[in-house]
Design a protein around this motif. Structure first.
Motif: not given
Length: 234
Positions: A219-220, A189-197, A25-26
């Motif tokens: 969060x859900x 060197x790894x791909x990354x994504x961030x998903x924040x509610x 969450x954010x």
């Protein structure tokens, strides 16, 4: 931030990982977004690196931003403020793809474009609007891909600092881990994504912070997006 970076590094070292999907969450600092929305930012800044400047010394010319405490005097502009100002710095970024033991300054850490493109296909998906049968958000939450986020070892619940962040950094969300996770992933060197509610207004609200009421809903919704995103991975 340190714990988030260390945990990410351990996972990358000990497990056979193809990339990092970081979620949680954010706080919301973008008035075009609402509590319950989910954001997948394209960039993150570490806004917890700053120097507390000597009021009688010259400012730092290469600072990313300056926060002048005197601007927030009440009445405005009256009196001297001995707290002076803060100068925000870029991160020192080390990468296995760069020169050994040589850091480069980095303000914005870019999440993986290929994964952002996959995530963009999820915009418009159904998200949860109600905590329970008697407590619902006024409008249906949405997923937004491609904005900016910031992270620091600070829980933001202050309207003035919220405005400072969006005015100087153009961010839409604030949290306490994502920048560390993104930079550690990129460094290896790894791909990354961030998903924040989005759980609260980071001080932009009137009254108490809403995280205790809508944190679980945010969060859900983040988890719902994570599940759908993982299904899109090749």
């Amino acid at each position: 931030m340190v714990n988030a970076a260390a945990a990410t590094q351990q996972m990358l070292d000990l497990f056979d990982i193809k990339g990092i999907v970081h979620f949680g969450i954010a706080g919301n600092v973008n008035d075009s977004l609402s509590i319950g929305d989910v954001t997948i930012p394209k960039q993150f800044a570490h806004t917890g690196i700053w120097s507390w400047l000597n009021p009688s010394a010259p400012s730092i010319p290469d600072a990313v931003a300056h926060l002048d405490v005197a601007r927030y005097n009440v009445p405005k502009g009256e009196g001297a403020n001995l707290l002076g100002s803060f100068a925000y710095h870029s991160e020192q970024f080390f990468s296995e793809l760069g020169k050994p033991n040589t850091a480069r300054p980095l303000v914005w850490a870019q999440t993986s474009q290929q994964w952002l493109d996959l995530a963009a296909n999820l915009e418009g998906m159904e998200l949860q609007q109600c905590v329970n049968s008697s407590l619902c958000l006024p409008k249906k939450p949405k997923l937004v891909v491609g904005l900016r986020g910031s992270s620091a070892n600070i829980f933001v619940d202050n309207a003035a600092y919220r405005d400072f962040l969006i005015r100087n950094f153009g961010v839409s969300s604030v949290d306490m881990e994502s920048a560390a996770v993104v930079m550690t992933s990129l460094s290896n060197g790894f791909p990354v994504v961030v998903i924040r509610g989005l759980s609260d207004m980071a001080g932009g609200q009137s009254g108490e912070n809403a995280i205790q009421i809508f944190g679980s809903l945010a969060a859900q919704n983040a988890v719902k997006v994570v599940v759908q995103f993982i299904k899109t991975l090749p």
